[in-house]
Design a protein around this motif. Structure first.
Motif: not given
Length: 127
Positions: A36-65
């Motif tokens: 659950w601490l990993m879930v909290a950390a992921a929520t914090l990181i992905l929410g604080m850095f939306p550019a990371l979500v966009i980068w991961l989306g491009k990396l995985t080939g997902i068009n709508y990040a």
């Protein structure tokens, strides 16, 4: 955009605080707390850095990040459910074995209380 980041940070910190409170109160134990601490950390990181979500989306080939965190979250929930079912199956198997051992021990106690030798039961009735 900034409001979403603040909200994600608050949610991440609140979730981490709740988890630490549950661990402190002994309601949540080691491996579960780590999960659950990993879930909290992921929520914090992905929410604080939306550019990371966009980068991961491009990396995985997902068009709508923005759908990536949802996919990851659902995958993690399914993995957690699978682990819970595996643990539950193991506990049921242990329970069945313990029940069988208990029945065997009760049968042994009953055999020792009621000896088959009728001579000893006659001696007891005379006293």
């Amino acid at each position: 955009m900034l409001d979403a980041q603040i909200t994600a940070a608050i949610l991440g910190f609140a979730l981490a605080g709740a988890i630490l409170y549950l661990v402190r109160r002994d309601h949540l134990h080691g491996p579960f707390a780590a999960w659950w601490l990993m879930v909290a950390a992921a929520t914090l990181i992905l929410g604080m850095f939306p550019a990371l979500v966009i980068w991961l989306g491009k990396l995985t080939g997902i068009n709508y990040a923005p759908v990536l965190p949802i996919i990851i979250g659902l995958s993690m929930v399914l993995l957690r459910l699978l682990k819970l079912d595996i643990d539950r199956s193991r506990q049921e198997r242990q329970m069945r074995r313990l029940t069988q051992k208990l029945a065997m021990l009760e049968q042994e106690i009953e055999r020792l209380r009621n000896p088959v030798n009728s001579g000893s039961s006659d001696a007891k009735s005379i006293d």
